[in-house]
Design an enzyme around this catalytic site. Structure first.
Site, PDB file in Angstrom:
ATOM      1  N   THR A 126      38.943  38.556  61.937  1.00 15.23           N
ATOM      2  CA  THR A 126      39.321  39.057  60.609  1.00 15.23           C
ATOM      3  C   THR A 126      39.716  40.520  60.778  1.00 15.23           C
ATOM      4  OG1 THR A 126      37.087  39.759  60.079  1.00 15.23           O
ATOM      5  CG2 THR A 126      37.695  37.542  59.411  1.00 15.23           C
ATOM      6  N   LYS A 174      32.119  47.754  38.045  1.00 12.34           N
ATOM      7  CA  LYS A 174      31.022  47.467  37.118  1.00 12.34           C
ATOM      8  C   LYS A 174      30.872  48.630  36.156  1.00 12.34           C
ATOM      9  CE  LYS A 174      29.225  44.650  40.671  1.00 12.34           C
ATOM     10  NZ  LYS A 174      29.389  44.989  42.066  1.00 12.34           N
ATOM     11  N   GLU A 193      38.687  32.676  57.628  1.00 16.24           N
ATOM     12  CA  GLU A 193      37.583  31.724  57.786  1.00 16.24           C
ATOM     13  C   GLU A 193      37.906  30.333  57.262  1.00 16.24           C
ATOM     14  OE1 GLU A 193      37.444  34.807  56.763  1.00 16.24           O
ATOM     15  OE2 GLU A 193      35.595  35.824  57.344  1.00 16.24           O
ATOM     16  N   TRP A 249      31.814  43.570  33.990  1.00 17.57           N
ATOM     17  CA  TRP A 249      32.681  43.591  35.162  1.00 17.57           C
ATOM     18  C   TRP A 249      34.137  43.710  34.744  1.00 17.57           C
ATOM     19  CZ3 TRP A 249      30.913  39.696  39.504  1.00 17.57           C
ATOM     20  CH2 TRP A 249      29.606  40.030  39.896  1.00 17.57           C
TER      21      TRP A 249
HETATM   22  P1  ADP Z   1      40.569  40.261  55.623  1.00 13.74           P
HETATM   23  O1  ADP Z   1      41.603  40.864  54.698  1.00 13.74           O
HETATM   24  O2  ADP Z   1      39.151  40.545  55.234  1.00 13.74           O
HETATM   25  O3  ADP Z   1      40.834  40.425  57.039  1.00 13.74           O
HETATM   26  P2  ADP Z   1      41.782  37.690  55.301  1.00 13.74           P
HETATM   27  O4  ADP Z   1      43.077  38.181  55.782  1.00 13.74           O
HETATM   28  O5  ADP Z   1      41.231  36.445  55.833  1.00 13.74           O
HETATM   29  O6  ADP Z   1      40.653  38.713  55.485  1.00 13.74           O
HETATM   30  O7  ADP Z   1      41.874  37.681  53.730  1.00 13.74           O
HETATM   31  C1  ADP Z   1      41.102  36.863  52.924  1.00 13.74           C
HETATM   32  C2  ADP Z   1      40.975  37.443  51.547  1.00 13.74           C
HETATM   33  O8  ADP Z   1      42.244  37.751  50.984  1.00 13.74           O
HETATM   34  C3  ADP Z   1      40.344  36.482  50.574  1.00 13.74           C
HETATM   35  O9  ADP Z   1      38.956  36.458  50.698  1.00 13.74           O
HETATM   36  C4  ADP Z   1      40.820  37.054  49.250  1.00 13.74           C
HETATM   37  O10 ADP Z   1      40.024  38.137  48.835  1.00 13.74           O
HETATM   38  C5  ADP Z   1      42.191  37.564  49.580  1.00 13.74           C
HETATM   39  N1  ADP Z   1      43.191  36.576  49.161  1.00 13.74           N
HETATM   40  C6  ADP Z   1      43.815  35.665  49.914  1.00 13.74           C
HETATM   41  N2  ADP Z   1      44.698  34.961  49.187  1.00 13.74           N
HETATM   42  C7  ADP Z   1      44.628  35.441  47.926  1.00 13.74           C
HETATM   43  C8  ADP Z   1      45.277  35.122  46.696  1.00 13.74           C
HETATM   44  N3  ADP Z   1      46.208  34.188  46.611  1.00 13.74           N
HETATM   45  N4  ADP Z   1      44.924  35.825  45.609  1.00 13.74           N
HETATM   46  C9  ADP Z   1      43.989  36.790  45.669  1.00 13.74           C
HETATM   47  N5  ADP Z   1      43.352  37.145  46.783  1.00 13.74           N
HETATM   48  C10 ADP Z   1      43.657  36.475  47.907  1.00 13.74           C
END
Ligand code: ADP
Length: 548
Positions: A186, A445, A331, A450
């Protein structure tokens, strides 16, 4: 009594074998680092992937050893996808936008033994190679003629010399489908990078699922442009799906600016393109001033961050391009939900349909989801109650990769009662449509209530002079936190604080309206093109001092 059907492990090499036999003539078109266009077919890719497998065998790699890639979307990367995983090794895709320290950390954690890199990343590789003792072979993704001399990198070879001259008669080994196939960390926007280790089974099942009509609706009549990088959750599974489905694959290389992406879409007659909102922002920005139109593009898959309504409108109303909004994470392989409508929803009025399409959507078969409160109690699906989003299914993580050969990993370490907690906050409506209201760490918050930062950003983005907007909470003595909206203007456009604040009147409750607007030259983006809110929060710490 057991069923009497054949039992075959679901293996990534079978995707490629199928592609070669049934649509071997379908093209894979790539823009190279050099800028020129390379074309060949799935048949060529399959042949060269088998040469890759022989090259890896020649390095005496063990089963499940890791091969790292630091590469853009291109044909050699495709060959490594299949050649590495197909031979029973693990493909570790690394994001080149990370810092050398982060890349080194990941290589050491994964104990990569071979490291393949685009020649443009030579300085990065030079900076880290001495501190990556597990790597025995460095492979530059270029021809022998392009390989610079005296790099100081030990055991460096060009990719073409590495695979060239080898037989292409390799027979893919058969092994258990739960075997690890690829590894992606990630990006660390929410803490230290964590390794997600996919299996052959999870990858093949995910390929079936994303191809379905109410998912990404992929067919052999499509021309698909994954702008989403192959180092970011396996380009959302589109490379594997291409082999299974037989669509033409168009790969943009390093050129992700609006002009290059537009040119590729038009030149190669792309029908479907996939990427994060920031990429589409650049493309639409390029097209706006020049009155450009799409001649073949019909659909875009947008995920990784919420689709701003203004972007949806631009694609749908101005260009007649359907937006498929999808949600997922590293994930979850990554696709978990997609906002496509059923027959009853298609009879709703157009505004209502759009409201639904802007949600993150329904789960794909293979993914189950629920929302829970702080005590882990499931919340109702009424479209109002919001809580922590949890998912489970055969392409959802069970435990993070512990590094090296990972022999001692607890197989369910990342789960709570069998569910994976996503870190997202969401509602689910009676039809099972999920909507992300925020990431749990980004929710604001205020006075015990929220405020969704996403909702505030979407309102700000309605203004045509806003290039990008991000909402963060700042400390407040009375309300605990209050929202502030950080705005990046489009070049040469006028925009005042009052212009922004006026947008919120009547669109959100009074107490949700940001306390202030902060104009910045640039909004910091992370390695996967997402806003780095932690950096903005740090910026605004000064702001609080100043305001007080
Ligand atoms: P990171 O940015 O932590 O490396 P990822 O690239 O796996 O992780 O991103 C996952 C996160 O991106 C999700 O948990 C969510 O918060 C956000 N995300 C992914 N797709 C969407 C979507 N269509 N709308 C809103 N948020 C999204």
């Amino acid at each position: 009594m057991r069923g009497l059907m054949q039992s075959q492990p679901l293996l990534i090499s079978d995707l490629l074998t199928f592609a070669e036999r049934f649509h071997g003539q379908v093209e894979i078109v790539s823009r190279r680092v050099e800028g020129d266009i390379h074309r060949y077919t799935f048949r060529d890719a399959a042949r060269r992937a088998r040469q890759v497998a022989y090259a890896i065998d020649a390095e005496a790699l063990e089963f499940s050893d890791r091969v790292a890639t630091l590469a853009w979307n291109g044909y050699r990367h495709v060959e490594l996808y299949f050649g590495v995983s197909g031979s029973g090794r693990v493909l570790h895709t690394i994001n080149p936008r990370l810092t050398p320290e982060q890349v080194r950390w990941m290589v050491r954690h994964a104990q990569d033994r071979v490291f393949c890199f685009e020649l443009s990343f030579l300085p990065l590789v030079k900076a880290i190679c001495a501190q990556c003792p597990s790597v025995e072979r460095w492979v530059a993704l270029c021809g022998q003629d392009k390989l610079p001399a005296n790099t100081g990198i030990p055991n460096l070879v060009s990719y073409e010399a590495w695979i060239g001259g080898r037989s292409d008669a390799y027979t893919w080994p058969r092994f258990e489908e739960d075997t690890a196939s690829s590894l992606c960390y990630t990006s660390g926007t929410s803490g230290d990078p964590k390794g997600v280790l996919y299996s052959h089974r999870s990858t093949v099942l995910h390929s079936f699922a994303v191809s379905m009509p109410d998912a990404l609706c992929l067919s052999a009549r499509d021309v698909v442009l994954p702008v989403v990088p192959m180092f970011h959750v396996n380009a959302w599974g589109l490379i594997y799906a291409a082999a299974a489905v037989g669509f033409k694959l168009v790969l943009p290389g390093p050129s992700l600016d609006g002009a290059s992406v537009y040119e590729l879409i038009e030149q190669e007659k792309v029908t479907m393109a996939a990427g994060v909102p920031t990429v589409w922002q650049m493309l639409l920005g390029h097209m706006q001033g020049r009155e450009l139109r799409f001649s073949t593009l019909r659909r875009t898959v947008i995920g990784g961050a919420a689709v701003p309504p203004a972007m949806y409108a631009e694609f749908a109303d101005r260009h007649g391009v359907e937006v498929i909004h999808a949600w997922g994470m590293t994930e979850t392989s990554p696709v978990g939900t997609v906002a496509t409508l059923n027959a009853a929803q298609m009879r709703l009025d157009p505004q209502e349909q759009r409201r639904l399409r802007l949600k993150q959507g329904h789960a794909l078969f293979g993914v189950d989801m629920r929302i829970v409160d702080e005590l882990g109690q499931e919340l109702s699906w009424d479209g109002k109650a919001f809580g922590d989003l949890q998912v489970r299914g055969p392409w959802i993580i069970s435990a993070y990769y512990s590094g090296g050969t990972c022999e001692y990993t607890d197989p369910h370490a990342a789960l709570q009662d069998g569910w994976f907690a996503t870190g997202d906050v969401a509602t689910i409506d009676a039809d099972g449509f999920m909507q992300i209201t925020d990431r749990s760490k980004d929710v604001i918050k205020s006075g015990g209530e929220w405020i969704s930062s996403v909702e505030i950003e979407n309102v700000a983005m309605l203004h045509p002079a806003v290039a990008m907007a991000a909402c963060i909470g700042i400390k407040h003595p009375k309300w605990d936190e209050r929202p502030v909206i950080v705005v990046m203007r489009k070049p040469d456009m006028e925009l005042s604080r009052d212009d922004i604040l006026a947008l919120f009147e009547g669109r959100v409750a009074k107490w949700q309206i940001p306390d202030d607007v902060l104009f910045v030259e640039e909004i910091p983006l992370g390695a996967t093109g997402k806003v780095q809110k932690n950096k903005l929060r740090a910026l605004c710490r000064d702001y609080v001092t100043w305001a007080a």
